[in-house]
Design a protein around this motif. Structure first.
Motif, short mmCIF file in Angstrom:
data_model
loop_
_atom_site.label_atom_id
_atom_site.label_comp_id
_atom_site.label_asym_id
_atom_site.label_seq_id
_atom_site.Cartn_x
_atom_site.Cartn_y
_atom_site.Cartn_z
N GLU A 120 0.85 -1.17 -0.14
CA GLU A 120 0.12 0.03 0.06
C GLU A 120 0.93 1.20 -0.03
O GLU A 120 2.06 1.16 0.41
N PRO A 121 0.35 2.37 -0.68
CA PRO A 121 1.18 3.67 -0.43
C PRO A 121 1.15 4.23 1.04
O PRO A 121 0.52 5.22 1.29
N THR A 122 1.75 3.69 1.92
CA THR A 122 1.66 3.77 3.30
C THR A 122 3.13 3.70 3.81
O THR A 122 3.66 2.63 3.55
N GLY A 123 3.62 4.65 4.44
CA GLY A 123 5.11 4.51 5.30
C GLY A 123 4.96 4.75 6.78
O GLY A 123 3.95 5.13 7.16
N PHE A 124 5.70 4.24 7.50
CA PHE A 124 5.91 4.26 9.03
C PHE A 124 7.18 4.68 9.31
O PHE A 124 8.20 4.50 8.83
N ALA A 125 7.25 5.64 10.54
CA ALA A 125 8.36 6.20 11.14
C ALA A 125 8.17 6.28 12.45
O ALA A 125 6.98 6.56 13.13
N ARG A 126 9.58 6.10 13.23
CA ARG A 126 9.24 6.44 14.53
C ARG A 126 9.61 7.85 15.17
O ARG A 126 10.48 8.66 14.31
N TYR A 127 9.13 8.36 16.10
CA TYR A 127 9.26 9.71 16.49
C TYR A 127 9.29 9.90 17.81
O TYR A 127 9.12 8.95 18.63
N ASP A 128 9.68 11.03 18.63
CA ASP A 128 9.77 11.20 19.96
C ASP A 128 8.67 11.46 20.74
O ASP A 128 8.51 11.89 22.07
N GLY A 129 7.56 11.75 20.09
CA GLY A 129 6.03 12.01 20.54
C GLY A 129 5.98 13.68 20.48
O GLY A 129 4.76 14.07 20.90
#
Length: 300
Positions: A120-129
């Protein structure tokens, strides 16, 4: 079957007034049936902060997305903050024909999301909140579904949401309504605070966003059946390490009880809850929705 039989008896004996008592009995029965699952969950190694009940996502979020879709450009850029295993991020991309990104502070559900939605045209990333890892004015729609109540400094998060929203971009926030759903560490150990409608509006406006609409998510009739029938299904399921309830709902189990829930019961409850939501959206309820936007003339 016991609940259905009880409701039939109540309706026969008390008329339509007995229906409410039958629904209450179903709610109580569903709660009792979930006790073994709750005990097993408490004993599992699942860390606090991983929400487990997202059964209402597709039931009411679809309605909200449909309402805002006409205000978005073609192929919009979409952001789901606190995405967990990626259910909402995937839903956004599919329904709005855009590219969606999900961010979360926890790597474990992000890995599951990345593995699940590879096509799917979907990406994921981590962040600090707080500090989103994107350039300014990137997204046409940003969603915080049951997230802001987990954030110690919501002002910082909303300021960064303002930075990431494109001029005219929309922000959808769903969260408990403190007026009817007071904050309690005993009932919500992973929550930091709850907001009244007025408090949430003030927070949003202080960040520079304009409130377009505020309403409630109210669907007690469908929710009663959902609690009962899903409570039965959950007693038959193994505990998963990552967001067990959402993971099992999104990946149908071979267990015939859960498969029946997926194929027949859940679609019916979805329809009931969506009708209730549309009819009762301005009646105060436990959960609130705030739709806001970044002003068109705002700086990039």
């Amino acid at each position: 079957l016991v609940a259905v039989g009880l409701e039939y008896w109540l309706i026969q004996g008390w008329g339509l007034g007995g229906l409410g008592a039958g629904l209450l009995a179903g709610q109580v029965a569903g709660s009792v049936l979930t006790i073994p699952e709750i005990i097993r969950t408490a004993r599992s190694s699942r860390p606090l902060g991983q929400p487990t009940d997202y059964s209402s996502l597709k039931k009411t979020l679809d309605c909200i997305i449909d309402e805002v879709a006409a205000q978005l450009p073609t192929a919009p850029r979409l952001l789901d903050i606190g995405c967990g295993t990626g259910v909402v991020a995937s839903c956004l991309g599919q329904r709005l024909n855009g590219f969606s990104v999900g961010v979360d502070i926890d790597e474990q559900p992000l890995r599951l999301a990345a593995a699940r939605y590879t096509r799917e045209p979907t990406g994921f990333a981590r962040y600090d909140g707080y500090q989103l890892p994107f350039a300014n004015s990137q997204f046409h729609l940003i969603v915080l579904h049951e997230v802001i109540e987990h954030v110690p400094e919501p002002e910082r998060l909303l300021n960064d949401i303002y930075r990431n929203a494109a001029p005219g971009g929309l922000v959808i926030i769903t969260t408990p309504n403190a007026a009817l759903h007071p904050f309690s560490k005993n009932s919500h150990p992973d929550h930091v605070q709850h907001f009244t409608v007025a408090e949430l509006r003030q927070l949003v406006e202080q960040a520079g966003l304009e409130v377009a609409d505020q309403f409630y998510r109210c669907h007690p009739f469908g929710n009663s059946f959902d609690h009962l029938l899903l409570g039965v299904a959950r007693t038959a399921l193994p505990i998963r390490d990552v967001q067990p309830h959402m993971a099992t709902l999104q990946q149908p189990s071979a267990h015939p009880l859960l498969q029946f829930y997926h194929d027949w019961v859940d679609p019916l409850i979805t329809l009931i809850e969506q009708i209730e939501f549309r009819l009762r959206r301005y009646q105060p309820a436990l959960d609130q929705v705030c739709i806001c936007r970044k002003p068109l003339g705002a700086e990039q």
